[in-house]
Write a protein that holds these residues in place. Structure first.
Motif, PDB file in Angstrom:
ATOM      1  N   ARG A   1       1.004  -1.294  -0.095  1.00 46.67           N
ATOM      2  CA  ARG A   1      -0.164   0.284   0.278  1.00 46.67           C
ATOM      3  C   ARG A   1       0.603   1.424   0.011  1.00 46.67           C
ATOM      4  NH1 ARG A   1      -5.303   1.064   0.321  1.00 46.67           N
ATOM      5  NH2 ARG A   1      -5.545  -1.323   1.373  1.00 46.67           N
ATOM      6  N   ALA A   2       0.639   1.999  -1.380  1.00 49.61           N
ATOM      7  CA  ALA A   2       1.324   3.533  -0.920  1.00 49.61           C
ATOM      8  C   ALA A   2       1.102   4.342  -1.245  1.00 49.61           C
ATOM      9  CB  ALA A   2       2.212   3.071  -2.854  1.00 49.61           C
ATOM     10  N   ASP A   3       0.917   5.522  -0.843  1.00 47.84           N
ATOM     11  CA  ASP A   3       0.928   7.247  -0.855  1.00 47.84           C
ATOM     12  C   ASP A   3       1.736   7.435  -1.621  1.00 47.84           C
ATOM     13  OD1 ASP A   3      -1.325   7.086   1.451  1.00 47.84           O
ATOM     14  OD2 ASP A   3       0.075   6.515   3.035  1.00 47.84           O
ATOM     15  N   VAL A   4       1.124   8.165  -2.347  1.00 47.03           N
ATOM     16  CA  VAL A   4       2.153   8.607  -3.519  1.00 47.03           C
ATOM     17  C   VAL A   4       1.881  10.123  -3.537  1.00 47.03           C
ATOM     18  CG1 VAL A   4       2.986   8.743  -5.814  1.00 47.03           C
ATOM     19  CG2 VAL A   4       1.969   6.620  -5.129  1.00 47.03           C
ATOM     20  N   VAL A   5       2.457  11.197  -3.571  1.00 45.80           N
ATOM     21  CA  VAL A   5       2.099  12.384  -3.494  1.00 45.80           C
ATOM     22  C   VAL A   5       2.510  13.605  -2.999  1.00 45.80           C
ATOM     23  CG1 VAL A   5       0.386  11.557  -0.747  1.00 45.80           C
ATOM     24  CG2 VAL A   5       3.021  12.608  -0.566  1.00 45.80           C
ATOM     25  N   ASP A   6       3.098  14.436  -3.648  1.00 45.92           N
ATOM     26  CA  ASP A   6       3.493  15.869  -4.217  1.00 45.92           C
ATOM     27  C   ASP A   6       4.376  16.209  -3.094  1.00 45.92           C
ATOM     28  OD1 ASP A   6       4.263  19.133  -4.292  1.00 45.92           O
ATOM     29  OD2 ASP A   6       3.779  18.724  -5.985  1.00 45.92           O
ATOM     30  N   PHE A   7       5.651  16.351  -2.999  1.00 45.82           N
ATOM     31  CA  PHE A   7       6.921  16.865  -2.519  1.00 45.82           C
ATOM     32  C   PHE A   7       6.419  17.624  -1.639  1.00 45.82           C
ATOM     33  CE2 PHE A   7      10.793  18.304  -0.523  1.00 45.82           C
ATOM     34  CZ  PHE A   7      11.339  16.503   0.204  1.00 45.82           C
ATOM     35  N   ASP A   8       6.131  19.122  -2.049  1.00 45.47           N
ATOM     36  CA  ASP A   8       5.953  20.121  -1.443  1.00 45.47           C
ATOM     37  C   ASP A   8       4.566  20.125  -0.565  1.00 45.47           C
ATOM     38  OD1 ASP A   8       8.436  20.705  -2.282  1.00 45.47           O
ATOM     39  OD2 ASP A   8       7.992  21.163  -4.440  1.00 45.47           O
ATOM     40  N   THR A   9       3.257  20.217  -1.634  1.00 47.67           N
ATOM     41  CA  THR A   9       2.269  20.260  -0.627  1.00 47.67           C
ATOM     42  C   THR A   9       1.622  18.833   0.110  1.00 47.67           C
ATOM     43  OG1 THR A   9       1.005  19.578  -2.235  1.00 47.67           O
ATOM     44  CG2 THR A   9       1.818  21.210  -2.854  1.00 47.67           C
ATOM     45  N   GLY A  10       2.029  17.831  -0.507  1.00 45.98           N
ATOM     46  CA  GLY A  10       1.544  16.884   0.150  1.00 45.98           C
ATOM     47  C   GLY A  10       0.196  16.401  -0.541  1.00 45.98           C
ATOM     48  N   ALA A  11      -0.254  16.495  -0.794  1.00 48.29           N
ATOM     49  CA  ALA A  11      -1.327  16.291  -1.874  1.00 48.29           C
ATOM     50  C   ALA A  11      -1.410  14.776  -2.910  1.00 48.29           C
ATOM     51  CB  ALA A  11      -2.095  17.746  -3.035  1.00 48.29           C
ATOM     52  N   PRO A  12      -2.146  13.890  -2.748  1.00 49.66           N
ATOM     53  CA  PRO A  12      -1.363  12.965  -4.036  1.00 49.66           C
ATOM     54  C   PRO A  12      -1.446  13.239  -5.192  1.00 49.66           C
ATOM     55  CG  PRO A  12      -4.036  12.557  -2.340  1.00 49.66           C
ATOM     56  CD  PRO A  12      -3.284  14.148  -1.678  1.00 49.66           C
ATOM     57  N   ILE A  13      -0.446  12.891  -5.311  1.00 50.88           N
ATOM     58  CA  ILE A  13      -0.219  12.473  -7.374  1.00 50.88           C
ATOM     59  C   ILE A  13      -1.601  11.452  -8.491  1.00 50.88           C
ATOM     60  CG2 ILE A  13       1.375  11.746  -8.997  1.00 50.88           C
ATOM     61  CD1 ILE A  13       2.103  14.075  -7.459  1.00 50.88           C
ATOM     62  N   GLU A  14      -2.062  12.348  -8.991  1.00 47.62           N
ATOM     63  CA  GLU A  14      -3.033  12.728  -9.791  1.00 47.62           C
ATOM     64  C   GLU A  14      -1.809  11.135 -11.196  1.00 47.62           C
ATOM     65  OE1 GLU A  14      -5.646  12.119 -10.078  1.00 47.62           O
ATOM     66  OE2 GLU A  14      -6.160  13.575  -8.683  1.00 47.62           O
ATOM     67  N   ALA A  15      -2.000  10.210 -11.255  1.00 50.59           N
ATOM     68  CA  ALA A  15      -1.066   9.070 -11.959  1.00 50.59           C
ATOM     69  C   ALA A  15      -1.750   8.014 -12.754  1.00 50.59           C
ATOM     70  CB  ALA A  15      -0.193   8.537 -11.010  1.00 50.59           C
ATOM     71  N   GLU A  16      -1.415   7.929 -13.819  1.00 55.10           N
ATOM     72  CA  GLU A  16      -2.026   6.440 -14.590  1.00 55.10           C
ATOM     73  C   GLU A  16      -1.383   5.101 -14.355  1.00 55.10           C
ATOM     74  OE1 GLU A  16      -1.406   7.759 -18.560  1.00 55.10           O
ATOM     75  OE2 GLU A  16      -2.606   9.828 -18.877  1.00 55.10           O
ATOM     76  N   ARG A  17      -0.484   5.403 -13.257  1.00 58.34           N
ATOM     77  CA  ARG A  17      -0.124   3.580 -13.652  1.00 58.34           C
ATOM     78  C   ARG A  17       1.278   3.669 -12.415  1.00 58.34           C
ATOM     79  NH1 ARG A  17      -0.814   3.056 -18.887  1.00 58.34           N
ATOM     80  NH2 ARG A  17       1.000   4.045 -19.724  1.00 58.34           N
ATOM     81  N   VAL A  18       1.381   3.274 -11.152  1.00 59.30           N
ATOM     82  CA  VAL A  18       2.289   3.042 -10.750  1.00 59.30           C
ATOM     83  C   VAL A  18       2.427   1.581 -10.386  1.00 59.30           C
ATOM     84  CG1 VAL A  18       2.906   3.237  -8.294  1.00 59.30           C
ATOM     85  CG2 VAL A  18       0.891   4.811  -8.694  1.00 59.30           C
ATOM     86  N   THR A  19       4.116   1.280 -10.343  1.00 56.67           N
ATOM     87  CA  THR A  19       4.623   0.071 -10.516  1.00 56.67           C
ATOM     88  C   THR A  19       5.489  -0.281 -10.329  1.00 56.67           C
ATOM     89  OG1 THR A  19       4.141  -0.054 -13.071  1.00 56.67           O
ATOM     90  CG2 THR A  19       5.446  -2.399 -12.355  1.00 56.67           C
ATOM     91  N   LEU A  20       5.826  -1.136  -8.888  1.00 55.79           N
ATOM     92  CA  LEU A  20       7.185  -1.516  -8.093  1.00 55.79           C
ATOM     93  C   LEU A  20       7.683  -2.354  -9.060  1.00 55.79           C
ATOM     94  CD1 LEU A  20       6.218  -1.491  -4.086  1.00 55.79           C
ATOM     95  CD2 LEU A  20       8.521  -0.504  -4.977  1.00 55.79           C
ATOM     96  N   ARG A  21       9.428  -2.400  -9.389  1.00 54.94           N
ATOM     97  CA  ARG A  21      10.205  -3.457 -10.349  1.00 54.94           C
ATOM     98  C   ARG A  21      11.502  -3.641  -9.063  1.00 54.94           C
ATOM     99  NH1 ARG A  21      10.840   0.168 -15.768  1.00 54.94           N
ATOM    100  NH2 ARG A  21       7.675  -0.412 -16.719  1.00 54.94           N
ATOM    101  N   LEU A  22      11.248  -4.922  -8.472  1.00 55.69           N
ATOM    102  CA  LEU A  22      12.578  -4.548  -7.363  1.00 55.69           C
ATOM    103  C   LEU A  22      13.193  -5.965  -7.543  1.00 55.69           C
ATOM    104  CD1 LEU A  22       9.614  -5.030  -4.660  1.00 55.69           C
ATOM    105  CD2 LEU A  22      11.938  -3.302  -5.599  1.00 55.69           C
ATOM    106  N   ALA A  23      14.535  -6.453  -7.800  1.00 57.33           N
ATOM    107  CA  ALA A  23      15.109  -6.912  -7.280  1.00 57.33           C
ATOM    108  C   ALA A  23      16.261  -7.764  -6.427  1.00 57.33           C
ATOM    109  CB  ALA A  23      16.343  -7.187  -8.467  1.00 57.33           C
ATOM    110  N   LEU A  24      16.544  -9.168  -6.031  1.00 54.09           N
ATOM    111  CA  LEU A  24      17.137  -9.158  -4.558  1.00 54.09           C
ATOM    112  C   LEU A  24      18.706  -9.117  -4.522  1.00 54.09           C
ATOM    113  CD1 LEU A  24      17.216 -10.626  -2.051  1.00 54.09           C
ATOM    114  CD2 LEU A  24      17.449 -12.768  -3.239  1.00 54.09           C
ATOM    115  N   ALA A  25      18.927  -7.548  -3.879  1.00 52.55           N
ATOM    116  CA  ALA A  25      20.120  -7.412  -3.797  1.00 52.55           C
ATOM    117  C   ALA A  25      21.032  -8.772  -3.605  1.00 52.55           C
ATOM    118  CB  ALA A  25      20.288  -6.342  -3.001  1.00 52.55           C
ATOM    119  N   GLY A  26      22.157  -8.208  -4.212  1.00 56.83           N
ATOM    120  CA  GLY A  26      23.327  -9.448  -4.678  1.00 56.83           C
ATOM    121  C   GLY A  26      22.768 -10.559  -5.336  1.00 56.83           C
TER     122      GLY A  26
END
Length: 667
Positions: A470-495
């Motif tokens: 669960r992610a809160d994606v907000v404007d850095f200055d105002t803290g208002a939610p960002i209007e995004a079309e897609r949000v994707t996590l791309r993760l790899a195991l370190a090492g």
């Protein structure tokens, strides 16, 4: 002989105001009751991942639920309702039949609301499971599938019932031990007291029916309603005794009134926390019954004294005050002893006293104890400070005592209000027993390079296997939610260059973004960006997510006869592994391991590797052979000492499974 007039403290009006205030404040403050007929376990469990659709769901409760006034609703991931078959109730359980044909792959939420047949309290909640995939964000259930707080009607009803029965049960003791004759104002007080008790019984029943979300007629006709009907009949019998006492006022008829009220308090006790006790039920009921009767004699006697003292002359009034003081001393001892026994029991033992404020029930009890302590202190002042000089101070001293007693009546009315809240809350020991620990989670934060976007990501339970993101994606200055079309996590195991990266697509859920995935299958540090795509541009926020191994609990069941010791390794996600050596003595033998899912069924494995570490030597790989879908065996030559074993396996569904344990091989 002249009568002297002593002004009372205007107690009827003040008492009503104080009691009403206590009822409102404590009723609004109290947290929702989370127990009574509380869910202890379920099959499938909450959050389970199933390979195939179950034919039924089994819910096990702490008290027998009433099948006739229980409700269920099965929702799919979109919130659509799925028709269910008729439930059945074996013992403390409820079995809900699922539809045919089988449910398809997806996430499902079962909302339920059940009412205990023991004490009439209603519990509501929901559980979520997945078929062929991890369960997603729980679908919203109707408000009726929520455990209700003690309602103002239920608290007020109990207050009226307590006050009315206290005045009736203390009528006998007031006749014999306080006034030593017919109490002044006997008839109107008996009539008003019975009306108050009857109104309380009706209100308590109506409140229970409302909490169960059913009509009063349906509730009375249910198994649960039977206890309320018996309580109402006991109050009705009190009314008959009151009529007899009005027509022929005598010590005998008033004694019958007190006895009938005591029986009514017994029926009320049977429908409360004591009646729901699992062990030594009748002992708990007996102790609680003595407690409420003694409290009624004490608190009700206060009311009789305030009402009657004003109508006595200067000769008989001091005797009545002294008589009540002696009676109150005996009643207080009984209240203290029985109340202490019941409170310690419901708190969960002496060791839980320090954590009395950890639950809503314990906090309410602390409030009650504070009011009672003030009440006792005021009574002690009267007994040891005012009473010894009663004969020398004359009417002035008597007036001071009566005023103090009037304030005691106000405090007693408040105690009854807080007690009404206590009766509607789950006891502290029960609340702790069924209150699940909050799931572990990891919270990470990050920002993009240009400091335009800030992300706060919560991963639950942050263990290998199914996880909720669960992610809160907000404007850095105002803290208002960002209007995004897609949000994707791309993760790899370190090492770990050999492990393929994973991709998790989050979807909008209100003002946040959420998804579930089994991609984090191995413990370690997972790194990668969160890609946030907007209509005009895209930004990446680098994140690092530490995933810890699931905690293990190892228990050993000693073998009997020719059976070897059985080692059980329980994982935090509900899965487990059972292992044993055959034989468990030095020489050629075999190590057996079997994996089980959270429902106790054998967990099919696609592969399994076993290693063994002898008491003196290096780790060696064992050749594991499949005996059944989740059962593997490997040959090993054992020597005396402590051996270490490790299992690394891949289930057909869910996260990889890794356990380590030790086993002693005796010479």
């Amino acid at each position: 002989m002249s009568r002297s007039r002593i002004r009372g403290p205007g107690w009827p009006v003040r008492s009503a105001l104080v009691a009403a205030l206590a009822v409102v404040l404590t009723g609004l403050w109290a947290a929702p009751a989370s127990a009574h007929a509380a869910l202890e376990s379920s099959t499938p469990r909450d959050g389970a991942i199933l390979e195939t659709s179950p034919s039924e769901i089994l819910l096990r409760f702490s008290e027998p639920p009433d099948l006739g006034i229980s409700e269920f609703d099965l929702l799919d991931a979109s919130g659509g309702s799925i028709e269910l078959g008729g439930p059945r109730a074996p013992g403390n359980g409820l079995v809900v039949t699922l539809p045919v044909p089988d449910l398809g792959d997806g996430s499902y939420t079962l909302g339920y609301r059940v009412t205990s047949t023991v004490d009439g309290h209603t519990t509501g909640d929901a559980l979520t499971f997945g078929i062929g995939q991890p369960p997603g964000v729980p679908a919203s259930t109707a408000p009726s599938f929520r455990t209700p707080s003690p309602s103002p009607l239920s608290v007020a009803g109990r207050w009226l019932l307590y006050v009315g029965l206290a005045m009736l049960v203390s009528a006998t003791s007031s006749w014999f031990l306080v006034f030593r004759r017919r109490p002044p104002g006997l008839v109107p007080v008996l009539v008003v007291s019975w009306i108050v008790a009857a109104a309380g019984a009706v209100a308590v029943t109506a409140a229970a029916a409302s909490a169960a979300d059913t009509t009063l007629a349906a509730f009375i006709g249910s198994s649960t309603g039977g206890a309320f009907v018996r309580q109402g009949l006991a109050v009705l019998v009190c009314g008959g005794a009151v009529v007899a006492a009005i027509r022929h006022p005598s010590a005998r008829t008033v004694a019958v009134v007190g006895g009938a009220a005591a029986v009514a308090l017994l029926f009320h006790t049977l429908g409360g926390h004591a009646g729901a006790a699992r062990d030594a039920r009748w002992l708990a009921v007996g102790v609680q019954w003595v407690h409420v009767v003694a409290a009624g004699v004490w608190a009700g006697g206060l009311g009789w004294l305030v009402l009657g003292a004003r109508r006595l002359d200067s000769v008989t009034r001091p005797d009545a005050i002294r008589g009540f003081s002696r009676l109150a001393g005996i009643a207080l001892v009984l209240v203290f002893v029985t109340g202490s026994l019941r409170s310690i029991d419901l708190l969960g033992g002496f060791g839980e006293i320090a954590d009395i404020l950890a639950t809503a029930w314990g906090t309410t009890l602390a409030i009650k104890l504070a009011v009672v302590a003030t009440l006792v202190a005021l009574g002690a002042w009267n007994r040891f400070r005012e009473l010894p000089g009663l004969g020398t101070r004359g009417e002035r001293g008597e007036g001071r005592i009566v005023r103090n007693v009037g304030f005691e009546v106000l405090l007693a009315a408040g105690v009854f209000g807080v007690t009404g809240v206590l009766a509607g809350l789950p006891p502290a020991d029960e609340a702790r027993a069924v209150l699940p620990a909050p799931p572990p989670q990891v919270v990470v934060e990050g920002r993009d390079f240009a400091t335009s976007v800030r992300v706060r990501l919560t991963v639950t339970p942050a263990r290998p296997g199914p996880n909720l993101f669960r992610a809160d994606v907000v404007d850095f200055d105002t803290g208002a939610p960002i209007e995004a079309e897609r949000v994707t996590l791309r993760l790899a195991l370190a090492g770990s260059a050999g492990l393929e990266p994973i991709e998790v697509a989050l979807t909008r859920d209100g003002s946040t973004w959420a998804a579930s995935s089994t991609g984090l299958s191995i413990a370690g540090l997972w790194e990668g960006p969160m890609l946030i795509e907007r209509s005009r541009d895209s930004v990446e926020v680098p994140l690092e997510i530490p995933i810890e191994s699931a905690p293990q609990r190892v228990t050993v069941t000693p073998g009997t006869g020719e059976l070897p010791d059985l080692t059980t390794i329980e994982l935090g996600d509900g899965r487990s592994v059972q292992a044993y050596l055959d034989p468990d003595v030095p020489g050629p033998g075999q190590v057996h391991v079997t994996a089980f899912d959270a429902d106790g069924q054998e967990l099919p494995l696609t592969r399994a590797s076993l290693t063994a570490t002898p008491p003196a030597g290096d780790e060696v790989d064992l050749d594991a052979i499949r005996l059944s879908p989740g059962h593997f065996v490997a040959a090993v030559t054992l020597t005396a000492g402590t051996w270490g074993f490790e299992l690394d396996a891949e289930p057909r569904t869910g996260a990889s499974l890794s356990v380590a344990y030790e086993q002693e091989v005796s010479g």
